[in-house]
Write a protein that holds these residues in place. Sequence first.
Motif, PDB file in Angstrom:
ATOM      1  N   THR A  43      -1.504  -6.251  -8.967  1.00  0.00           N
ATOM      2  CA  THR A  43      -1.484  -6.770  -8.107  1.00  0.00           C
ATOM      3  C   THR A  43      -2.077  -8.303  -8.068  1.00  0.00           C
ATOM      4  OG1 THR A  43      -3.937  -5.798  -7.000  1.00  0.00           O
ATOM      5  CG2 THR A  43      -1.407  -4.409  -6.554  1.00  0.00           C
TER       6      THR A  43
ATOM      7  N   HIS B  73       0.888  -1.161  -0.232  1.00  0.00           N
ATOM      8  CA  HIS B  73      -0.043   0.039  -0.030  1.00  0.00           C
ATOM      9  C   HIS B  73       0.713   1.645   0.050  1.00  0.00           C
ATOM     10  CE1 HIS B  73      -3.679  -2.352   0.183  1.00  0.00           C
ATOM     11  NE2 HIS B  73      -3.441  -2.385   1.483  1.00  0.00           N
TER      12      HIS B  73
ATOM     13  N   ARG C   3      -5.445   6.383 -10.560  1.00  0.00           N
ATOM     14  CA  ARG C   3      -6.278   5.952 -10.241  1.00  0.00           C
ATOM     15  C   ARG C   3      -5.506   3.800  -9.422  1.00  0.00           C
ATOM     16  NH1 ARG C   3      -7.744   5.829 -15.367  1.00  0.00           N
ATOM     17  NH2 ARG C   3      -8.692   3.949 -16.317  1.00  0.00           N
ATOM     18  N   ARG C   4      -6.790   3.539  -8.656  1.00  0.00           N
ATOM     19  CA  ARG C   4      -6.729   2.632  -8.244  1.00  0.00           C
ATOM     20  C   ARG C   4      -7.992   2.252  -9.047  1.00  0.00           C
ATOM     21  NH1 ARG C   4      -4.721   5.622  -3.630  1.00  0.00           N
ATOM     22  NH2 ARG C   4      -2.773   4.800  -2.521  1.00  0.00           N
ATOM     23  N   GLU C   5      -7.449   0.936  -8.904  1.00  0.00           N
ATOM     24  CA  GLU C   5      -8.859  -0.249  -9.031  1.00  0.00           C
ATOM     25  C   GLU C   5      -9.117  -0.966  -9.249  1.00  0.00           C
ATOM     26  OE1 GLU C   5      -9.464  -0.685 -13.541  1.00  0.00           O
ATOM     27  OE2 GLU C   5      -9.784   1.670 -14.421  1.00  0.00           O
ATOM     28  N   THR C   6     -10.295  -1.001  -8.470  1.00  0.00           N
ATOM     29  CA  THR C   6     -10.645  -2.176  -6.781  1.00  0.00           C
ATOM     30  C   THR C   6     -10.575  -3.558  -8.058  1.00  0.00           C
ATOM     31  OG1 THR C   6     -10.860  -1.135  -5.323  1.00  0.00           O
ATOM     32  CG2 THR C   6     -11.601  -2.372  -4.926  1.00  0.00           C
TER      33      THR C   6
ATOM     34  N   ALA D  25       2.821   1.746  -3.395  1.00  0.00           N
ATOM     35  CA  ALA D  25       1.292   2.425  -4.463  1.00  0.00           C
ATOM     36  C   ALA D  25       1.141   3.953  -4.620  1.00  0.00           C
ATOM     37  CB  ALA D  25       0.273   1.030  -4.500  1.00  0.00           C
TER      38      ALA D  25
ATOM     39  N   SER E 142      -7.803  -5.616  -2.914  1.00  0.00           N
ATOM     40  CA  SER E 142      -6.842  -5.537  -3.578  1.00  0.00           C
ATOM     41  C   SER E 142      -7.356  -4.459  -5.167  1.00  0.00           C
ATOM     42  CB  SER E 142      -5.739  -6.343  -4.007  1.00  0.00           C
ATOM     43  OG  SER E 142      -4.486  -5.591  -3.915  1.00  0.00           O
ATOM     44  N   TYR E 143      -6.309  -4.636  -5.060  1.00  0.00           N
ATOM     45  CA  TYR E 143      -6.352  -3.416  -6.169  1.00  0.00           C
ATOM     46  C   TYR E 143      -5.158  -2.647  -7.291  1.00  0.00           C
ATOM     47  CZ  TYR E 143      -3.473  -0.206  -3.222  1.00  0.00           C
ATOM     48  OH  TYR E 143      -2.833   0.301  -2.315  1.00  0.00           O
ATOM     49  N   ASN E 144      -5.608  -2.716  -8.377  1.00  0.00           N
ATOM     50  CA  ASN E 144      -4.454  -2.834  -9.657  1.00  0.00           C
ATOM     51  C   ASN E 144      -4.350  -0.714  -9.608  1.00  0.00           C
ATOM     52  OD1 ASN E 144      -3.958  -4.914 -10.240  1.00  0.00           O
ATOM     53  ND2 ASN E 144      -6.343  -4.627 -11.745  1.00  0.00           N
ATOM     54  N   VAL E 145      -2.984   0.058  -9.885  1.00  0.00           N
ATOM     55  CA  VAL E 145      -2.254   0.897 -10.297  1.00  0.00           C
ATOM     56  C   VAL E 145      -3.012   0.962 -11.834  1.00  0.00           C
ATOM     57  CG1 VAL E 145      -0.976   2.661 -10.249  1.00  0.00           C
ATOM     58  CG2 VAL E 145      -1.395   1.372  -7.942  1.00  0.00           C
TER      59      VAL E 145
ATOM     60  N   ILE F 201       1.663   6.244  -7.337  1.00  0.00           N
ATOM     61  CA  ILE F 201       0.689   7.277  -7.910  1.00  0.00           C
ATOM     62  C   ILE F 201       1.058   8.649  -7.592  1.00  0.00           C
ATOM     63  CG2 ILE F 201      -1.355   7.885  -6.707  1.00  0.00           C
ATOM     64  CD1 ILE F 201      -2.663   5.576  -6.019  1.00  0.00           C
TER      65      ILE F 201
END
Length: 546
Positions: free
Chosen positions: A386, A94, A113-116, A97, A320-323, A101
């Motif tokens: 991730t 985290h 952005r973060r994409e959940t 990331a 979780s999320y991808n950036v 960003i």
Amino acid sequence: MRSRLVSASVLAALIAATPLATGAQAPSSPGRRQAPAPAATPAPATPAPVVDRADLDAIYRIKDEGLLRSQVMDTAWYLTEMYGGRLTNSPGMHAAAGWAIERLNGWGLANVRRETWGPFGRGWTNDRFVATVVAPQPFPLLAFARAWTPGTEGAVTADAMMALVDREDDFKKYEGKLRGKIVLAARPPTVNALLTPLGRRYTDQELAAMESQPVAAPRGGGPGPAGQPVDPNFGQRRMQFFAREGVVAVLEPGSGRSDHGAIVVQGPSRNRESKEPQVAAQLVVATEHYNRLARLLNRNVPVRIELDVRNRFVEDTLDSYNVVAELTGTDRRDEVVMLGAHFDSWHAGTGATDNAAGSAVMMEAMRILKTAGLPLRRTVRLALWTGEEQGLLGSRAYVKQQFGDASTMALLPGHQKLSAYFNMDNGSGAIRGVFLQGNEAIRPVFATWMEPFRNLGMTTLSIRNTGSTDHVPFDEVGLPGFQFIQDPLEYGTHSHHTNMDVYDRLQAEDLMKNAVIIASFVYQAANRDALLPRKPLPAARRAATN
């Protein structure tokens, strides 16, 4: 921070090798075949073929920025030295990331952005690790905790013993005998002499062999070798047994290449779920140290070990999320070219070659394109994935959300808007070519784009498939997804998933070259008149449309 850079004279020579010109015409790429029109209807005019050129003016500007003013090693330094291992959903991931960003925004990229995606499960981190043999002779034990296993809940000193639970009968054999013990749960492996170098680059002969079409072995023949069925849950049941019996910790040796100081350390993914039964603390020990303990116990010499292992589960969110970040296109902005790498890592090292190398290179490629001010017709989208280490989870979720479901081949509108996805995840080695994933139609296109990079060692187009990384979910739904061929260096022999996966294993010149090559391929794809040619859709889709 001082980055390891090549000399300015060498870099200037690399740039000067590419003249300021527009490039020669290359063979056109094959288009999709169209069904013939009915006899009564005049045939439509044949569209002009797409002529692929290497834009040498743009490549000069990309080389100039990427080889003389590179920031790739600075980015890699922050991801590794500053934030350490980036286990998915861990505090380290985290924090890294958040920094990525901030840096992408600072470079002026759009829609950062973060994409959940999820659910993934609990995060995990190790806060303290002490392992010392106190008898018969004291020495520090080279070991690491497996991810998603509990700790010892404070300092404890206990006797060690061998407990080989390999079969169902062994459970009864050890009932009531393990409480308060530190258990060695595997036979000592053989440590072979190191007679071959850990690192190497591909030879011309090896690269030439990659260009050949692989042929599968004939099907048929007799039954395979007989054997007892393997219970896939046996290992987890064994760990639960150790926990019920009151074991302090379970020691296991490094396996395979996990000797000579490098320890492969991963973790049981099932323990991400809080509802899973409790298991004992699991430690992976350097093979040579494990074998020393085993030899002492086999001679009936008492062994006592002091442990203080403090592991912590993080349950703020199970998702979780991808950036994601973009460079917005112009007249074809609704079409997309993607590049990416997995951002997560294992935890014993700092995730340098696997895969801060790929993440830093892809971020650098975006910086180069932005800083060079090159116009892009299509939108260029970066994704830092991730959950890759647990089964390509982040990229699979993204592909399913954006493009289609590989299990049903039900496709979404975005499927027709993606030109290609480019991936880097084979360590720090220089790019030597591209795996074409069986897509012969792409060969003349990539051959043209590759030509200006022969002076950087990129010479090979392999028709072969490669797997186990984030281009695979794209390929599974019929999208052009590509992984670059990279020099292996010591990736598979020393750093991959080990405690030795640290910044020192990164090769600055290779990463600088890689960022330049990838930025160029992305630029060419973003400005090509047509989307890149595709293979036929997978069989499941063809069957569904019949």
